[in-house]
Structure formats: structure tokens, C-alpha cells
Design a protein around this motif. Structure first.
Motif: not given
Length: 474
Positions: A258-267, A290-294
């Protein structure tokens, strides 16, 4: 009874596919040919329009035919060369072989093969047809039936800040047509796309068809993205769109935190990049909640896409997408294409959702997938002789296996094909020719067959290729 119905349905579209394939092969290959309309072919073969449409979509997926809006389907000229000719021809061989009678396909990633909702779907459809006589209103809605679009909007809404309306939902005949119109509607044709690798072959093919440049970011064994490489790509390349799996990576089976997905979405938001979230296996993650990118993405640069057939079965091949940004462009293109989808079939699918049949079915299918995964894992350990690296998937319908010794899985595929066994070599999931030492092995297959024997044949083919490679003169 349920299994017999499912087998009969599967046989129908496979038989139609084989008929069409043989019919196309008999046509001149140096000029394109117009194929009979869906209705003409349905009348000729005495099967449903949905069965014909699904068979046509399989041929379209394999690049043998293509659709012209309002004109029908046409064969492709054989002299046309795809940018990844080697992988494309291998892909065609893999998927056409898997549908041949008598072949044991270890490559089919269709969860509904284990448990289908096709029988309830057809029963509801017949009931609706009796209850509601044909209306003088238009026979189709260009964006999909409002009832089904409303159901999907409700299903994807999780909070007042991340909510969807029916006007944000679009339904098309299949996944490829949905992606085609989405890329065109958002003016992404010919741009640069970043994908996780290995990547869904359907996505890769559609990006190539749209003339896009593809940059792959390889996944680690545990499914994590290399964030440094991803950031470097965003900083140095004119990326316009990113394709990422919602939960479990397709087809690798790992998962980004989830943390990596959040970072990817920021970028992605910093660089104003569209995010296309592949939710095809969003229902089949073994990790709860599970966390989703959305959950983290910029909602105005987010598009979620999926299909119904993974959950329901081959009688529900429609693709759908949810998008809040630039919907006017999408509406214009959907009006031009004007998909003529069965309104009653769509209403029946909606009823499966509103009566909680889909919800209960997903729970049962989820449990069955996990059990089959564990069973396949035990078989691989029992018969693998240590030649394949086994990493338990976090969801989905397949294992992503790597040979412990350097082998070309294309040659392993060719060896097994001669024995009536079909695998999916890793290179078909990469535009850049990666993953040639890998294969996708599914556990959504015909478990009535001798799977242990097939795995022993697979292991022997890998071992033989490893020996051949060792002694082959450079």
C-alpha cells in the motif's frame, strides 16, 4: 448438472472458434476479406449471438481479424508485420493451440472454469425475456444498459470522496475494444506507456495496435516495483499513461504494498500521467482488504477497466471501464461505435449483482482458487525435482515459474506441444523479450485430466532443454 452445462457452453464457442479458424485459413491471405456478420454466422451455425461474438473476439485477440465500426469483421493480411513479430507469432500459437480439441491447456487463466455463473445468468435472462416484452425503445444503449452501469458505479464506490456515478461507466463488447476506445478518447494513441512487467498480453497487444512506445518496469520476485527505476523513467521519459494491476500483479501473482502504491500515485500525479488500473483479478486477491491504486490515485487521471467473464464465465464477455475525466470524448467515441450488446443479457448480469449472487459466488470461487493453488503448489514440489523456482502467488489464477537453469521456454513450449500440452512461455508477457526463462502455469484448468503426468512432462522438457543448452555450441 452445472458442470455439464458449463462444458457444453465451452464446447459451443470452441467449436465455433475452430470452424471460423479453418474457414479463415482457407481464404486468400494476401488480401483482407470481410467475414459474415454475427447474425448471419449465428443463423448458419444455429448458436447464440453471444457465442459467435465471443469466438470472433478470440480471433480478434489473436490478431487474425479486426473490427471496422458499423461494417463488421475483416481478416488481416498475412504480410502485415507486428513490431514484436517473434512474440506475436508465439502468442498466436499458444492461444490457438490451447483451444484445439484434445489439448491439455496449462495456460488458461479463466477462474470461471472452476466455478461458473453461466447457468444462473441464462436462467435470469430467460425469465426477464418472458416478463418484459420487447420494447419499442432502441435495442441498445451506446454506453451500456443504465441498470448495469448503475450497479457497477455502486460497486466501485467506497466513500463520498471516491464515488462513481452511472455516467462514469462505459460497457463494450470485450476488453480490447474498451481499451482501444479509451486510448483514442484520451488522445493517447502514439504516446509513451509505462507498464509493469510481466504485463498482460491483451494490454501489450492493444498498446502496440495504438502505435505506442512501451517502457517496461520489471517486477521483483515478491511483486514489488523498483521505485527508483520507475521514478527515473517518469523523470526522463515523456510518459503519458501507466498500466498497473489493482491488487495482484497480472500475470506474476505478486503484490505491491500500500505504501509503494501511494508513492507511485504521487509521482504519477506530479507528472500528470494517466493511470489505467487493470482490475481483471481485483476480486481474486488472497489478502483481505488489499489496497488498490485507485485508493490513492488522482481521480481525474484514473481509469479502471475489467471484464465480467473472469467471474461469471464465457457467456459474459463484455468489458467495462470507469472514468471521471474527459468523459465527453469517450461518449463521442462510444456513440460512434454504438456497441449492439444484448440489453436483456446486461440486465441479467445486473440482477446477478443486485441479488448478491455475484458476491456469494466470488467468495466460493475465491476459496476454490486458493485450494487449487495450494494443490498445484504441492504437485509442483512433488514432481518438480527442484528445477523450477516456486513462489506462492498472492492471488489470481496462476504461478509465475522460473527455471533454476537457463532455458528458452519457447523451446520447452514446442516440446510439450508435440505431446498435446500447452504452456504460456514468459516472453509473451513482454514487448522487450524479457522473461524467456519463465512460464505462467495456471491452476484454473481441467482437473479431471492427469495433471501430475503433465507436470512430469513439463519438468522433463525443462531438464532436456537445460542439457541441450549446456552442450550447444555457441
Amino acid at each position: 448438472m452445472n458442470a455439464n452445462k458449463t462444458n457444453k457452453s465451452n464446447f459451443a464457442y470452441q467449436a465455433v472458434y475452430t470452424y471460423l479458424l479453418n474457414w479463415i485459413e482457407a481464404l486468400p491471405s494476401d488480401v483482407e476479406q470481410r467475414l459474415p456478420s454475427l447474425r448471419q454466422m449465428a443463423q448458419r451455425l444455429n448458436v447464440s449471438l453471444t457465442t459467435i461474438k465471443y469466438a470472433y473476439s478470440l480471433l480478434e485477440d489473436e490478431g487474425l481479424v479486426y473490427a471496422r465500426p458499423k461494417l463488421g469483421f475483416y481478416t488481416r493480411v498475412c504480410s502485415s508485420v507486428l513490431p514484436i513479430e517473434r512474440s506475436a507469432s508465439l502468442l498466436d500459437t499458444v492461444f490457438s493451440s490451447a483451444r484445439q480439441p484434445g489439448m491439455l491447456a496449462l495456460s488458461s487463466d479463466a477462474p470461471a472454469m472452476l466455478l461458473s455463473l453461466e447457468r444462473p445468468l441464462l436462467m435470469i435472462e430467460r425469465e426477464l425475456a418472458r416478463r418484459y416484452p420487447r420494447s419499442p425503445a432502441p435495442l441498445y444503449q451506446p454506453f451500456g444498459e443504465l441498470e448495469l452501469r448503475s450497479v457497477l458505479a455502486d460497486r466501485y464506490t467506497r466513500s463520498p470522496h471516491r464515488c462513481w456515478q452511472a455516467e462514469h461507466v462505459f460497457i463494450g463488447s470485450d476488453l480490447r475494444s474498451i481499451l482501444e476506445l479509451s486510448l483514442r478518447g484520451l488522445s493517447l494513441d502514439g504516446k509513451v506507456a509505462m507498464v509493469e512487467s510481466p504485463c498482460s498480453w491483451v494490454v501489450l497487444r492493444q498498446l502496440l495496435a495504438a502505435g505506442m512506445t512501451i517502457i517496461e518496469v520489471p517486477l521483483a520476485e515478491d511483486g514489488r516495483l523498483d521505485l527508483l527505476q520507475l521514478r527515473r523513467v517518469l523523470d526522463t521519459e515523456p510518459v503519458s499513461v501507466a498500466f498497473l494491476s489493482s491488487t495482484t500483479n497480472v500475470p506474476q501473482g505478486g503484490m505491491v504494498s500500500a505504501a509503494d502504491k501511494q508513492q507511485v500515485c504521487r509521482w504519477l500525479a506530479e507528472h500528470d500521467v494517466w493511470l489505467f488500473e487493470n482490475d481483471s483479478y481485483g476480486e481474486f486477491c488472497f489478502q483481505p482488504a488489499a489496497a488498490r491504486y485507485r485508493d490513492f490515485a488522482n481521480p481525474d487521471r484514473l481509469l479502471v477497466f475489467s471484464t465480467f467473464d473472469k467471474v461469471i464465465g464465457a457467456e459474459a464477455p463484455y468489458g467495462y471501464l470507469l472514468c471521471r475525466g474527459h468523459t465527453e470524448q469517450l461518449r463521442h467515441l462510444f456513440l460512434q461505435r454504438a456497441f449492439r450488446l444484448s440489453p436483456i443479457r446486461q440486465k441479467a448480469i445486473a440482477k446477478l449483482f443486485t441479488t448478491r449472487r455475484v458476491e456469494l459466488h466470488v467468495k466460493a470461487l475465491h476459496k476454490l482458487l486458493y485450494e487449487r493453488m495450494q494443490h498445484m503448489k504441492a504437485l509442483l514440489k512433488a514432481h518438480g525435482q527442484g528445477c523450477l523456482r516456486i513462489i506462492e502467488p498472492r492471488g489470481g489464477a496462476s504461478f509465475w515459474l522460473e527455471s533454476n537453469r537457463s532455458v528458452d521456454m519457447r523451446r520447452v513450449f514446442e516440446r510439450l506441444l508435440a505431446q498435446g500440452i500447452v504452456i504460456a512461455p514468459g516472453e509473451i508477457f513482454s514487448q522487450a523479450g524479457l522473461w524467456r526463462n519463465h512460464l505462467r502455469l495456471c491452476y484454473t484448468l481441467d482437473w479431471d485430466k492427469d495433471i501430475p503426468h503433465a507436470l512430469r512432462c513439463l519438468v522433463k522438457a525443462v531438464q532436456d532443454e537445460a542439457v541441450r543448452g549446456r552442450f550447444q555450441t555457441p
